[in-house]
Design a protein around this motif. Sequence first.
Motif, PDB file in Angstrom:
ATOM      1  N   VAL A   7       3.732 -35.885  -1.564  1.00 49.42           N
ATOM      2  CA  VAL A   7       4.651 -34.804  -1.076  1.00 49.42           C
ATOM      3  C   VAL A   7       3.743 -33.467  -0.717  1.00 49.42           C
ATOM      4  O   VAL A   7       3.817 -33.048   0.454  1.00 49.42           O
ATOM      5  N   LEU A   8       2.944 -33.256  -1.855  1.00 48.00           N
ATOM      6  CA  LEU A   8       1.867 -32.175  -1.353  1.00 48.00           C
ATOM      7  C   LEU A   8       0.844 -32.318  -0.647  1.00 48.00           C
ATOM      8  O   LEU A   8       0.553 -31.671   0.175  1.00 48.00           O
ATOM      9  N   LEU A   9       0.429 -33.628  -0.480  1.00 51.33           N
ATOM     10  CA  LEU A   9      -0.504 -34.093   0.569  1.00 51.33           C
ATOM     11  C   LEU A   9       0.051 -33.773   1.824  1.00 51.33           C
ATOM     12  O   LEU A   9      -0.528 -33.503   2.783  1.00 51.33           O
ATOM     13  N   LEU A  10       0.988 -34.429   1.946  1.00 50.86           N
ATOM     14  CA  LEU A  10       1.965 -34.496   3.253  1.00 50.86           C
ATOM     15  C   LEU A  10       2.301 -32.987   3.936  1.00 50.86           C
ATOM     16  O   LEU A  10       1.991 -32.668   4.976  1.00 50.86           O
ATOM     17  N   LEU A  11       2.807 -32.217   2.959  1.00 49.78           N
ATOM     18  CA  LEU A  11       2.949 -30.800   3.320  1.00 49.78           C
ATOM     19  C   LEU A  11       1.764 -30.078   3.710  1.00 49.78           C
ATOM     20  O   LEU A  11       1.803 -29.256   4.662  1.00 49.78           O
ATOM     21  N   GLY A  12       0.475 -30.424   3.101  1.00 46.63           N
ATOM     22  CA  GLY A  12      -0.701 -29.816   3.359  1.00 46.63           C
ATOM     23  C   GLY A  12      -1.112 -30.314   4.919  1.00 46.63           C
ATOM     24  O   GLY A  12      -1.620 -29.627   5.734  1.00 46.63           O
ATOM     25  N   LEU A  13      -0.990 -31.676   5.142  1.00 41.32           N
ATOM     26  CA  LEU A  13      -1.146 -32.089   6.305  1.00 41.32           C
ATOM     27  C   LEU A  13      -0.562 -31.477   7.450  1.00 41.32           C
ATOM     28  O   LEU A  13      -0.960 -31.071   8.546  1.00 41.32           O
ATOM     29  N   VAL A  14       0.945 -31.331   7.310  1.00 42.35           N
ATOM     30  CA  VAL A  14       1.705 -30.721   8.170  1.00 42.35           C
ATOM     31  C   VAL A  14       1.234 -29.483   8.496  1.00 42.35           C
ATOM     32  O   VAL A  14       1.330 -28.820   9.703  1.00 42.35           O
ATOM     33  N   ALA A  15       1.099 -28.552   7.362  1.00 44.26           N
ATOM     34  CA  ALA A  15       0.671 -27.152   7.488  1.00 44.26           C
ATOM     35  C   ALA A  15      -0.460 -26.892   8.140  1.00 44.26           C
ATOM     36  O   ALA A  15      -0.875 -26.098   9.196  1.00 44.26           O
ATOM     37  N   SER A  16      -1.455 -27.852   8.121  1.00 43.60           N
ATOM     38  CA  SER A  16      -2.825 -27.766   8.955  1.00 43.60           C
ATOM     39  C   SER A  16      -2.539 -28.017  10.258  1.00 43.60           C
ATOM     40  O   SER A  16      -3.010 -27.373  11.038  1.00 43.60           O
ATOM     41  N   LEU A  17      -1.833 -29.128  10.559  1.00 43.61           N
ATOM     42  CA  LEU A  17      -1.405 -29.561  11.924  1.00 43.61           C
ATOM     43  C   LEU A  17      -0.593 -28.131  12.618  1.00 43.61           C
ATOM     44  O   LEU A  17      -0.713 -27.970  13.876  1.00 43.61           O
ATOM     45  N   GLN A  18       0.164 -27.548  11.907  1.00 46.80           N
ATOM     46  CA  GLN A  18       1.023 -26.493  12.477  1.00 46.80           C
ATOM     47  C   GLN A  18       0.024 -25.331  12.663  1.00 46.80           C
ATOM     48  O   GLN A  18       0.294 -24.662  13.900  1.00 46.80           O
ATOM     49  N   TYR A  19      -1.029 -25.046  11.737  1.00 45.60           N
ATOM     50  CA  TYR A  19      -2.105 -23.901  11.935  1.00 45.60           C
ATOM     51  C   TYR A  19      -2.679 -24.116  13.292  1.00 45.60           C
ATOM     52  O   TYR A  19      -2.807 -23.170  14.031  1.00 45.60           O
ATOM     53  N   TRP A  20      -3.219 -25.260  13.534  1.00 49.83           N
ATOM     54  CA  TRP A  20      -3.880 -25.559  14.793  1.00 49.83           C
ATOM     55  C   TRP A  20      -3.300 -25.545  15.969  1.00 49.83           C
ATOM     56  O   TRP A  20      -3.578 -25.140  17.185  1.00 49.83           O
ATOM     57  N   ARG A  21      -2.037 -26.039  15.974  1.00 51.47           N
ATOM     58  CA  ARG A  21      -1.230 -25.873  16.989  1.00 51.47           C
ATOM     59  C   ARG A  21      -0.578 -24.673  17.416  1.00 51.47           C
ATOM     60  O   ARG A  21      -0.718 -24.008  18.514  1.00 51.47           O
ATOM     61  N   GLY A  22      -0.079 -23.820  16.468  1.00 53.92           N
ATOM     62  CA  GLY A  22       0.117 -22.409  16.653  1.00 53.92           C
ATOM     63  C   GLY A  22      -1.066 -21.291  16.789  1.00 53.92           C
ATOM     64  O   GLY A  22      -0.460 -20.418  17.576  1.00 53.92           O
ATOM     65  N   ARG A  23      -2.056 -21.711  16.372  1.00 48.83           N
ATOM     66  CA  ARG A  23      -3.231 -20.924  16.750  1.00 48.83           C
ATOM     67  C   ARG A  23      -3.642 -21.123  18.303  1.00 48.83           C
ATOM     68  O   ARG A  23      -3.873 -20.327  18.893  1.00 48.83           O
ATOM     69  N   ARG A  24      -3.539 -22.298  18.694  1.00 45.10           N
ATOM     70  CA  ARG A  24      -3.744 -22.672  20.289  1.00 45.10           C
ATOM     71  C   ARG A  24      -2.808 -21.880  20.978  1.00 45.10           C
ATOM     72  O   ARG A  24      -2.854 -21.173  22.103  1.00 45.10           O
ATOM     73  N   LEU A  25      -1.448 -21.794  20.826  1.00 46.18           N
ATOM     74  CA  LEU A  25      -0.314 -21.485  21.270  1.00 46.18           C
ATOM     75  C   LEU A  25      -0.620 -19.809  21.522  1.00 46.18           C
ATOM     76  O   LEU A  25      -0.396 -19.202  22.455  1.00 46.18           O
ATOM     77  N   ASN A  26      -0.679 -18.803  20.476  1.00 47.96           N
ATOM     78  CA  ASN A  26      -1.254 -17.783  20.176  1.00 47.96           C
ATOM     79  C   ASN A  26      -2.199 -17.275  21.209  1.00 47.96           C
ATOM     80  O   ASN A  26      -1.907 -16.334  21.942  1.00 47.96           O
ATOM     81  N   LEU A  27      -3.289 -18.281  21.214  1.00 48.65           N
ATOM     82  CA  LEU A  27      -4.475 -17.662  21.978  1.00 48.65           C
ATOM     83  C   LEU A  27      -4.346 -18.025  23.432  1.00 48.65           C
ATOM     84  O   LEU A  27      -4.651 -17.028  24.421  1.00 48.65           O
ATOM     85  N   THR A  28      -3.590 -18.873  23.764  1.00 52.40           N
ATOM     86  CA  THR A  28      -3.114 -19.209  24.870  1.00 52.40           C
ATOM     87  C   THR A  28      -2.216 -18.044  25.832  1.00 52.40           C
ATOM     88  O   THR A  28      -2.439 -17.445  26.601  1.00 52.40           O
TER      89      THR A  28
END
Length: 134
Positions: A7-28
Amino acid sequence: MNRGVMVLLLLGLVASLQYWRGRRLNLTLIRELSRQMEEALRPKEKNYTWIGGYVGVVAEYTLEDENYSKAKATISLLPHHSLLYLPISLLLGRKDRVYFLIYPKRKLKGRAHVLSGKKSSSLKGLPRFSFVDT
């Protein structure tokens, strides 16, 4: 492996993916909004200051217009890059915002109004504005 680690590994993976997706959205969003402001104002000089990493930017423009000396804009975005804080921001009623100040060279006769114009084709639902001194 036990379930807690998975569960912790999956949460970490989802949080990492959200970081890169949200970062790209804000920069755009920042890039597109600043491009539209530069296109509308045609500034002589421009200066950008980052706010808190990917949360926003303060833009200062020196204008060559005969009526207006400078303009300032603050783009304040939701933390789209934070999986854990984004839901809290939405529950608190926060939104993406743009604050815009324009400084006239002369004292205004009366009140100033911002009138909405045609819709922008580059960002859905974002209106164009024109400034009228009454």
